[in-house]
Design an enzyme around this catalytic site. Structure first.
Site, mmCIF file in Angstrom:
data_model
loop_
_atom_site.group_PDB
_atom_site.id
_atom_site.type_symbol
_atom_site.label_atom_id
_atom_site.label_comp_id
_atom_site.label_asym_id
_atom_site.label_seq_id
_atom_site.Cartn_x
_atom_site.Cartn_y
_atom_site.Cartn_z
ATOM 1 N N CYS A 197 -2.348 -1.686 -6.476
ATOM 2 C CA CYS A 197 -3.388 -1.723 -5.874
ATOM 3 C C CYS A 197 -4.131 -3.290 -5.642
ATOM 4 O O CYS A 197 -5.017 -3.371 -5.011
ATOM 5 C CB CYS A 197 -4.677 -1.100 -6.337
ATOM 6 S SG CYS A 197 -4.642 0.792 -6.782
ATOM 7 N N HIS A 212 -0.858 5.016 -7.602
ATOM 8 C CA HIS A 212 0.585 4.417 -7.756
ATOM 9 C C HIS A 212 1.419 5.062 -8.868
ATOM 10 O O HIS A 212 2.534 4.857 -9.023
ATOM 11 C CB HIS A 212 0.408 2.843 -7.930
ATOM 12 C CG HIS A 212 0.014 2.389 -6.535
ATOM 13 N ND1 HIS A 212 -1.426 1.971 -6.502
ATOM 14 C CD2 HIS A 212 0.821 1.890 -5.483
ATOM 15 C CE1 HIS A 212 -1.475 1.205 -5.197
ATOM 16 N NE2 HIS A 212 -0.046 1.485 -4.713
ATOM 17 N N HIS A 252 5.723 1.408 7.237
ATOM 18 C CA HIS A 252 5.814 2.665 7.299
ATOM 19 C C HIS A 252 4.794 3.106 8.362
ATOM 20 O O HIS A 252 4.165 2.500 9.103
ATOM 21 C CB HIS A 252 5.538 3.260 5.888
ATOM 22 C CG HIS A 252 4.434 2.940 5.149
ATOM 23 N ND1 HIS A 252 3.159 3.280 5.945
ATOM 24 C CD2 HIS A 252 4.163 2.095 4.089
ATOM 25 C CE1 HIS A 252 2.100 2.595 4.799
ATOM 26 N NE2 HIS A 252 2.803 2.236 4.104
ATOM 27 N N HIS A 307 1.226 1.969 8.606
ATOM 28 C CA HIS A 307 1.177 0.735 9.150
ATOM 29 C C HIS A 307 1.135 0.835 10.567
ATOM 30 O O HIS A 307 0.458 0.214 11.460
ATOM 31 C CB HIS A 307 2.089 -0.209 8.886
ATOM 32 C CG HIS A 307 2.116 -0.518 7.430
ATOM 33 N ND1 HIS A 307 3.106 -0.545 6.511
ATOM 34 C CD2 HIS A 307 0.924 -1.005 6.420
ATOM 35 C CE1 HIS A 307 2.889 -0.938 5.456
ATOM 36 N NE2 HIS A 307 1.436 -1.338 5.239
ATOM 37 N N LYS A 332 0.348 10.422 -0.177
ATOM 38 C CA LYS A 332 0.451 9.222 0.225
ATOM 39 C C LYS A 332 1.758 8.772 0.686
ATOM 40 O O LYS A 332 2.794 8.862 -0.154
ATOM 41 C CB LYS A 332 -0.286 8.195 -0.511
ATOM 42 C CG LYS A 332 -0.442 6.895 0.108
ATOM 43 C CD LYS A 332 -1.027 5.833 -0.899
ATOM 44 C CE LYS A 332 -1.004 4.496 -0.312
ATOM 45 N NZ LYS A 332 -1.777 3.557 -1.192
ATOM 46 N N LYS A 385 7.018 3.859 -0.254
ATOM 47 C CA LYS A 385 8.411 3.877 -0.405
ATOM 48 C C LYS A 385 8.724 4.380 -1.958
ATOM 49 O O LYS A 385 9.490 4.949 -2.160
ATOM 50 C CB LYS A 385 8.678 2.218 -0.507
ATOM 51 C CG LYS A 385 9.572 1.952 1.026
ATOM 52 C CD LYS A 385 10.929 1.956 0.707
ATOM 53 C CE LYS A 385 11.577 2.096 1.782
ATOM 54 N NZ LYS A 385 12.291 1.531 2.614
ATOM 55 N N CYS A 394 -2.577 4.745 -12.908
ATOM 56 C CA CYS A 394 -3.249 4.569 -11.697
ATOM 57 C C CYS A 394 -3.143 5.780 -10.784
ATOM 58 O O CYS A 394 -2.121 6.259 -10.664
ATOM 59 C CB CYS A 394 -2.908 3.331 -10.753
ATOM 60 S SG CYS A 394 -3.293 3.304 -9.236
ATOM 61 N N CYS A 415 -4.046 -2.811 -11.905
ATOM 62 C CA CYS A 415 -2.952 -2.206 -11.171
ATOM 63 C C CYS A 415 -2.457 -3.221 -10.140
ATOM 64 O O CYS A 415 -3.311 -3.566 -9.001
ATOM 65 C CB CYS A 415 -3.428 -0.922 -10.561
ATOM 66 S SG CYS A 415 -2.134 -0.043 -9.670
#
Ligand code: ME8
Length: 493
Positions: free
Chosen positions: A128, A145, A19, A22, A300, A303, A142, A125
């Protein structure tokens, strides 16, 4: 004196497709690598894929696929992504490769005096790939996430991080490892000051879904994915068999080692990794460069949250160099930034099409009107160009890519001003006219270099248009033949 620099990116998990976050990291790291090559430094640039994680295994299982096959396919997608972004990496490591397995096992054994077995209970998690503290949870989830962590209770191997408290304090107090930017260094220092606790570095095979690197001499446990993944920086060079490449690029203390990472993984790189290296008696990195996060609608990118930007679309519309330019120009290392296509388009039109592109077009047309050949006799912009390079080099000392871009945009402005102020097109005096055209040409030749870490393809096209071959650096007294080329930044439909 020229330096040898080993530059790395974090190695992404391959549970999903690459994404924009990255892309930001790959492009920043590539820009730093290209800048240093431009300056005559020798660079080894490593990137790769983090494949032994539980979240990769879970993603494969969810699709009913074999994990090995699934990660292979995703690895290929990441490799294509690097090509799409025009990343000039020297090597790519997959953590499934034998050189990695061999190196991680050797490293574990080298650190064995700080490894012990103990019972553990905690909440984990998978997103993470980290244990969380109860107080970090929001409504039992979390915070990143938004998933319920697992309760884990088992016998694990632990790494005695607490042994390294004092050494790590000293390392950052004296900038033995330099964390850039400063705000991130403060975060790490306060984390250390809060007291370092030992951490678990293995999982039962069952909890790891039978995926990962086995603990040496214990076929019931696999190595914790962070312990495994961090080692990629040395296993890729051949730490496992003490290869010449490893000795030249890591063990040799005259080589600089720079890790580029995002802010969410600074604890692993600035605390766990140096402690692991100290334990295994392996030299430390020199710099850890930490970027902020790209958000889309202040969330954040991920996906699972369904807010990814379609990178392919942006590249089809604007070209890869424009995406590279935008990410480097817009985002400062120390802060997060929100991605906006509207903003990208504005910069495209103002700074690139009407700025740099227009300037090249103008100057080439002026020289063509004189017959297309230019003998470089004068540089009226010498002081300006020197000043711009100084600003640019200073920006790169602290990886302020946006300030580096500001420096070359300033040169575009000053060069444009020379065209306008002198009204060079109306000058009859041949010598005077040639002096100005020479200066304009030299400025563009410098711009072609200045933009090359940001927009390597556009830089090549500029050089072609200016008639520069063989990476010439000395221009005075030489003759060049310019050539009109299609617009560097065409009008958008
Ligand atoms: O953390 N904006 O992998 P990863 C900017 N496998 N950067 C971002 C980002 C965003 N929205 N999202 C992620 C891992 N990144 C580990 C690394 S290294 C030994 C192991 C950055 O795929 C992130 O900060 O979650 C990290 O530097 C890189 O992308 C890979 O993230």
């Amino acid at each position: 004196m020229n330096k040898k620099i080993y530059i790395t990116t974090a190695i992404p998990y391959v549970n999903a497709n690459p994404h924009l976050g990255h892309a930001l990291e790959f492009i920043q790291t590539d820009c730093a690598a290209r800048y240093n090559r431009l300056k005559g430094n020798e660079v080894f640039f490593l990137t790769g894929a983090d494949e032994n994680s539980l979240k990769n295994a879970l993603a494969a299982e969810k699709e009913g696929r074999l994990v090995e096959e699934f990660v292979e396919e995703k690895r290929a997608i990441f490799k294509d992504f690097l090509k799409l972004l025009n990343i000039d990496n020297t090597d790519f490591i997959s953590t499934r490769e034998p050189r990695h397995f061999e190196g991680v096992k050797k490293f574990w054994q080298a650190a064995e005096k700080d490894i012990y077995q103990s019972d553990y209970q905690g909440i984990y998690c998978v997103g993470c790939e980290d244990f969380l503290k109860e107080e970090e949870l929001i409504d039992g989830l979390c915070p990143i996430h938004k998933t319920t962590p697992q309760l884990v209770s088992e016998k694990n191997y632990f790494f005695r991080l607490s042994n390294f408290q004092k050494q790590l304090e000293e390392i950052y107090k004296n900038d033995v490892i330099k964390i850039i930017p400063e705000n991130r260094k403060q975060e790490i220092e306060s984390f250390i000051a809060g007291g370092l606790k030992d951490f678990s570095i293995s999982r039962s095979k069952q909890r790891a879904h039978n995926w990962g690197i086995e603990v040496p001499n214990d076929d019931e446990q696999v190595i914790y994915v962070w312990f495994d993944a961090l080692c990629n920086y040395i296993t890729a060079l051949g730490y496992g068999n003490n290869s010449p490449l490893y000795r030249a690029w890591w063990a040799d203390s005259s080589t600089e080692v720079w890790h580029f990472i995002g802010k969410d993984i600074s604890k692993f790189h600035c605390i766990y990794w140096p402690a692991m290296l100290l334990s295994a008696d392996v030299r430390l990195p020199s710099k850890i460069i930490i970027h902020g996060f790209i958000t889309v609608n202040s969330q954040k990118i991920s996906k699972s949250l369904g807010n990814s930007v379609d990178i392919k679309n942006i590249i089809d519309k604007f070209g890869i160099d424009v995406l590279r330019y935008y990410l480097l120009r817009e985002f400062s290392l120390a802060q997060d930034g929100d991605f906006s296509e509207k903003n990208l388009q504005e910069r495209y039109e103002k700074e690139l099409a009407n700025g740099l592109g227009n300037l090249l077009n103008r100057v080439v047309a002026l020289i063509e009107r004189q017959g297309g050949k230019i003998k470089i006799e004068k540089n009226l912009l010498e002081n300006v160009i020197n000043e711009i390079w100084k600003k640019y080099d200073e920006a790169f000392l602290e990886f302020r890519f946006n300030q580096g871009a500001e420096a070359f945009l300033q040169l575009v402005g000053e060069t444009d001003a020379l065209v306008n102020q002198t009204q060079v097109w109306a000058i009859d005096d041949v010598e005077q006219k040639n002096g100005i055209l020479s200066s304009l040409w030299i400025s563009l030749a410098n711009l072609a270099d200045l933009i090359s870490p940001y927009m390597p393809e556009i830089s090549g096209k500029m050089k072609q248009s200016l008639g520069i071959k063989n990476n010439d650096k000395e221009f005075l007294g030489k003759e060049f033949e310019v050539k009109r080329i299609p617009p560097l930044f065409p009008k958008l439909n």
